[in-house]
Structure formats: structure tokens, C-alpha cells
Scaffold this motif. Structure first.
Motif, PDB file in Angstrom:
ATOM      1  N   UNK A 128     -30.604   1.875  64.922  1.00 57.86           N
ATOM      2  CA  UNK A 128     -29.157   1.813  64.854  1.00 57.86           C
ATOM      3  C   UNK A 128     -28.520   2.751  65.863  1.00 57.86           C
ATOM      4  N   UNK A 129     -27.202   2.917  65.739  1.00 58.42           N
ATOM      5  CA  UNK A 129     -26.502   3.834  66.616  1.00 58.42           C
ATOM      6  C   UNK A 129     -26.187   3.290  67.992  1.00 58.42           C
ATOM      7  N   UNK A 130     -26.164   1.968  68.154  1.00 58.71           N
ATOM      8  CA  UNK A 130     -25.887   1.391  69.469  1.00 58.71           C
ATOM      9  C   UNK A 130     -24.428   0.974  69.616  1.00 58.71           C
ATOM     10  N   UNK A 131     -23.596   1.309  68.619  1.00 62.49           N
ATOM     11  CA  UNK A 131     -22.178   1.040  68.732  1.00 62.49           C
ATOM     12  C   UNK A 131     -21.766  -0.346  68.300  1.00 62.49           C
ATOM     13  N   UNK A 132     -22.616  -1.036  67.583  1.00 66.97           N
ATOM     14  CA  UNK A 132     -22.307  -2.387  67.148  1.00 66.97           C
ATOM     15  C   UNK A 132     -21.562  -2.426  65.830  1.00 66.97           C
ATOM     16  N   UNK A 133     -21.163  -3.604  65.421  1.00 64.41           N
ATOM     17  CA  UNK A 133     -20.473  -3.824  64.152  1.00 64.41           C
ATOM     18  C   UNK A 133     -21.415  -3.536  62.987  1.00 64.41           C
ATOM     19  N   UNK A 134     -20.900  -2.901  61.931  1.00 63.80           N
ATOM     20  CA  UNK A 134     -21.744  -2.575  60.782  1.00 63.80           C
ATOM     21  C   UNK A 134     -22.074  -3.793  59.935  1.00 63.80           C
ATOM     22  N   UNK A 135     -21.297  -4.864  60.087  1.00 63.27           N
ATOM     23  CA  UNK A 135     -21.561  -6.060  59.305  1.00 63.27           C
ATOM     24  C   UNK A 135     -21.000  -5.950  57.911  1.00 63.27           C
ATOM     25  N   UNK A 136     -21.229  -6.969  57.089  1.00 60.84           N
ATOM     26  CA  UNK A 136     -20.682  -6.967  55.721  1.00 60.84           C
ATOM     27  C   UNK A 136     -21.207  -5.770  54.936  1.00 60.84           C
ATOM     28  N   UNK A 137     -20.302  -5.109  54.232  1.00 65.94           N
ATOM     29  CA  UNK A 137     -20.713  -3.946  53.437  1.00 65.94           C
ATOM     30  C   UNK A 137     -20.530  -4.157  51.948  1.00 65.94           C
ATOM     31  N   UNK A 138     -19.741  -5.160  51.590  1.00 67.47           N
ATOM     32  CA  UNK A 138     -19.487  -5.383  50.175  1.00 67.47           C
ATOM     33  C   UNK A 138     -20.678  -5.982  49.456  1.00 67.47           C
ATOM     34  N   UNK A 139     -20.925  -5.511  48.259  1.00 66.73           N
ATOM     35  CA  UNK A 139     -21.961  -6.071  47.393  1.00 66.73           C
ATOM     36  C   UNK A 139     -21.276  -6.620  46.152  1.00 66.73           C
ATOM     37  N   UNK A 140     -21.827  -7.667  45.552  1.00 64.71           N
ATOM     38  CA  UNK A 140     -21.203  -8.221  44.349  1.00 64.71           C
ATOM     39  C   UNK A 140     -21.224  -7.210  43.217  1.00 64.71           C
ATOM     40  N   UNK A 141     -20.205  -7.273  42.375  1.00 59.87           N
ATOM     41  CA  UNK A 141     -20.188  -6.408  41.196  1.00 59.87           C
ATOM     42  C   UNK A 141     -21.398  -6.735  40.330  1.00 59.87           C
ATOM     43  N   UNK A 142     -21.973  -5.739  39.671  1.00 59.47           N
ATOM     44  CA  UNK A 142     -23.107  -6.022  38.793  1.00 59.47           C
ATOM     45  C   UNK A 142     -22.690  -6.933  37.651  1.00 59.47           C
ATOM     46  N   UNK A 143     -23.614  -7.705  37.114  1.00 57.40           N
ATOM     47  CA  UNK A 143     -23.281  -8.575  35.974  1.00 57.40           C
ATOM     48  C   UNK A 143     -22.756  -7.744  34.814  1.00 57.40           C
ATOM     49  N   UNK A 144     -21.818  -8.307  34.060  1.00 63.68           N
ATOM     50  CA  UNK A 144     -21.236  -7.591  32.924  1.00 63.68           C
ATOM     51  C   UNK A 144     -21.820  -8.104  31.615  1.00 63.68           C
ATOM     52  N   UNK A 145     -21.941  -7.195  30.673  1.00 58.69           N
ATOM     53  CA  UNK A 145     -22.445  -7.576  29.360  1.00 58.69           C
ATOM     54  C   UNK A 145     -23.949  -7.772  29.348  1.00 58.69           C
ATOM     55  N   UNK A 146     -24.451  -8.139  28.195  1.00 52.69           N
ATOM     56  CA  UNK A 146     -25.886  -8.365  28.050  1.00 52.69           C
ATOM     57  C   UNK A 146     -26.274  -9.703  28.677  1.00 52.69           C
ATOM     58  N   UNK A 147     -27.480  -9.790  29.208  1.00 55.13           N
ATOM     59  CA  UNK A 147     -27.923 -11.072  29.760  1.00 55.13           C
ATOM     60  C   UNK A 147     -28.002 -12.139  28.674  1.00 55.13           C
ATOM     61  N   UNK A 148     -27.738 -13.374  29.058  1.00 55.36           N
ATOM     62  CA  UNK A 148     -27.841 -14.490  28.122  1.00 55.36           C
ATOM     63  C   UNK A 148     -29.303 -14.790  27.811  1.00 55.36           C
ATOM     64  N   UNK A 149     -30.151 -14.556  28.789  1.00 52.89           N
ATOM     65  CA  UNK A 149     -31.590 -14.789  28.587  1.00 52.89           C
ATOM     66  C   UNK A 149     -32.374 -13.755  29.374  1.00 52.89           C
ATOM     67  N   UNK A 150     -33.507 -13.360  28.833  1.00 52.10           N
ATOM     68  CA  UNK A 150     -34.444 -12.468  29.516  1.00 52.10           C
ATOM     69  C   UNK A 150     -35.831 -13.056  29.387  1.00 52.10           C
ATOM     70  N   UNK A 151     -36.503 -13.217  30.512  1.00 51.79           N
ATOM     71  CA  UNK A 151     -37.872 -13.735  30.488  1.00 51.79           C
ATOM     72  C   UNK A 151     -38.772 -12.746  31.211  1.00 51.79           C
ATOM     73  N   UNK A 152     -40.020 -12.741  30.830  1.00 50.14           N
ATOM     74  CA  UNK A 152     -40.993 -11.879  31.495  1.00 50.14           C
ATOM     75  C   UNK A 152     -42.089 -12.737  32.098  1.00 50.14           C
ATOM     76  N   UNK A 153     -42.502 -12.367  33.294  1.00 49.69           N
ATOM     77  CA  UNK A 153     -43.543 -13.103  33.999  1.00 49.69           C
ATOM     78  C   UNK A 153     -44.622 -12.120  34.453  1.00 49.69           C
ATOM     79  N   UNK A 154     -45.836 -12.330  33.970  1.00 47.03           N
ATOM     80  CA  UNK A 154     -46.959 -11.492  34.367  1.00 47.03           C
ATOM     81  C   UNK A 154     -47.410 -11.859  35.779  1.00 47.03           C
ATOM     82  N   UNK A 155     -47.650 -10.851  36.581  1.00 47.28           N
ATOM     83  CA  UNK A 155     -48.166 -11.036  37.938  1.00 47.28           C
ATOM     84  C   UNK A 155     -49.678 -10.808  37.897  1.00 47.28           C
TER      85      UNK A 155
END
Length: 285
Positions: free
Chosen positions: A148-175
Motif C-alpha cells: 500500500x501507500x501508493x496514493x490510490x483510492x482506499x476503496x469501499x470501507x463500509x461493512x454491513x451491520x451485523x445481524x440483529x437478534x438470535x439466528x433463526x437457525x444454527x447448524x454445525x458441520x464437522x470438517x
């Protein structure tokens, strides 16, 4: 200067003819954990050629090594240390369902370069089309530390707000312990995912799972849990890679469905829900 943004952005796209067959799709599906239980009709949609559908994340490996995001690092104007490279995020957009077998023209280029100060972010774009028109667009966000540091545009900086409330579903997957060994047969042969000595030099006590393998496992969980197992309903899928996964661990996948979209957060159970994928959205019809 190892990274020359002007030259990299002006470089002509790399054009490749790619093709895939049901065997490639089946191998990819096995590489992300499909087929358990082996005789489950829901799993046979991913493993049996007579019923085969294609999970959209397959596009990240379609054509094997030619779909490798790292291929963009061979673009003119990009001469960087591979050890400084990190796959930071992935987006795919489906223009129509991917068939179990086919061929396409894949055009790959660096579409954007952002200056983050201590690092550069390269957006490597792949666009696939066949005789009937566009099939998919894939964007890999690649962080290159120290460029970095070449004087270019930083690009998009916004991130989506985190999900609110409890998840509707939670699943687990073994690797599985051998998950990375199986997944790498679809084209990503980086020794970081198989060679303990190489992993140690990279700062890990053992090989890590491919980020795109976690990406595929997660999309399959969303499709199977909320979309009736219908892979063709997915229209786009994006994520930010927030942490590593070690083979043998368990992914906890939390789901917040909304109108034609699902918010997703993924963590590693055995390490206190350490983040794995975040800012994750699956859009669907």
C-alpha cells in the motif's frame, strides 16, 4: 516497484477455455463434505450423476487451476511475494444455473486496486460465458501486505451491520481430518493445506483448510437448510474470510433469513467460536 497499479489495471484480460464434467462437480461436492449419509436422497443430489445439481460455489474451481484466484498475481505489473498474499474475500454472481457439464470462455483481469496504507487490495475478476451468454462473475479480494501507500483510492470501507437478534437457525458441520486433502484435488494444490513443514513456515502448527472450502461448506448448509436443497435458487454469494479452520474442527453456521437473502456468520466451535466467515450474504429467488 513490485506492484504497478497503472500497469496492472491496463493489462489485457487473460482468456482461457475451461470445461467441466459431472465427475469434476462430484469431486468438488465431496471436497466440501457432501455425501454423508451416502444413501440420503438429499445428498445424492450432490453425488449421483443421474440426479446431479451444481452448488454455485463450484464456479471457484471450474476449470481447475485456471480458476485459481492466485493466477491474477501473474498479471503484468504485479510482482509480489506470495507469502505476503491473503485471500480476503470472495463474491460470486450467477447469471443462470451452472450445468453439471459444460464449457465456457473465462476472462480474468484485475478490475480494481485499492490502497489501504499498509496493504494493497486487488479485486481479481473472472467472467465466464458460453454460447448462450454469461454464466457467472467471480470477484476474489486479495490483500497484499506491504504494497500500500501508493496514493490510490482506499476503496469501499463500509461493512454491513451485523445481524440483529438470535439466528433463526444454527447448524454445525464437522470438517473431516482429510477434508483439505480431498478438496485440493479440485485444483488448489497450495502446500499450505497439506504439508506440515510448509504450514509451520507460514506460522501454523499444522495445515489449514482452504478458505474456499469453508465457503462451499457454508453455502451447502444454507441451501440445504433454507432453500429446500435447490441450488439453482442462489443468485449471488459473498463473504469476508475472517479466520482459519483446521481439518478436524467443527463449523458453527448461524443463519438469519430475510427477503430473498440470508445473512450468515460462521465460527470454529472448538476454538471458542473463533470467527471464520463474516459479512456473509446469500441472495436467492
Amino acid at each position: 516497484m513490485p506492484l504497478d497499479p497503472r500497469r496492472a489495471l491496463a493489462a489485457a484480460p487473460r482468456e482461457h477455455e475451461i470445461s467441466w464434467a459431472p465427475r469434476d462437480v462430484q469431486l468438488y461436492h465431496l471436497g466440501i463434505g457432501a455425501g454423508i449419509p451416502a444413501t440420503d436422497p438429499a445428498e445424492l443430489r450432490y453425488t449421483l450423476e443421474s440426479r446431479l445439481q451444481v452448488l454455485p460455489s463450484f464456479v471457484t474451481v471450474a476449470g481447475g487451476a485456471r480458476s485459481d484466484p492466485g493466477g491474477g498475481l501473474r498479471t503484468p505489473g504485479v510482482e509480489v511475494d506470495p507469502a505476503a498474499v491473503l485471500h480476503g474475500g470472495q463474491t460470486i454472481r450467477l447469471h443462470r444455473p451452472v450445468p453439471p457439464s459444460g464449457s465456457a470462455r473465462l476472462s480474468s483481469r484485475i478490475a480494481e486496486i485499492h490502497d489501504k496504507g499498509t496493504a494493497a487490495v486487488l479485486v481479481l475478476r473472472g467472467e465466464a460465458a458460453d454460447g448462450d451468454g454469461p454464466l457467472w462473475t467471480s470477484d476474489a479480494r486479495i490483500f497484499v501486505r506491504g504494497e500500500g501507500g501508493f496514493g490510490g483510492d482506499r476503496g469501499p470501507s463500509g461493512r454491513p451491520d451485523p445481524p440483529s437478534g438470535d439466528p433463526v437457525a444454527t447448524v454445525e458441520r464437522a470438517v473431516r481430518e482429510d477434508q483439505a486433502l480431498l478438496y485440493r484435488l479440485s485444483g488448489d494444490l497450495n502446500p499450505l493445506h497439506a504439508d506440515p513443514e510448509f504450514a509451520a513456515r507460514a506460522g501454523f502448527d499444522r495445515p489449514i483448510l482452504h478458505g474456499l472450502c469453508s465457503y462451499g461448506i457454508t453455502l451447502k448448509a444454507v441451501v440445504d437448510t433454507l432453500l429446500g436443497g435447490e441450488t439453482a435458487r442462489v443468485t449471488s454469494y459473498r463473504t469476508r474470510f475472517a479466520g482459519v479452520v483446521f481439518p478436524g474442527e467443527t463449523l458453527r453456521i448461524r443463519l438469519w433469513p430475510g427477503e430473498q437473502r440470508v445473512r450468515v456468520e460462521v465460527s470454529a466451535v472448538e476454538r471458542g467460536d473463533a470467527p471464520v466467515l463474516t459479512d456473509t450474504v446469500v441472495e436467492h429467488v
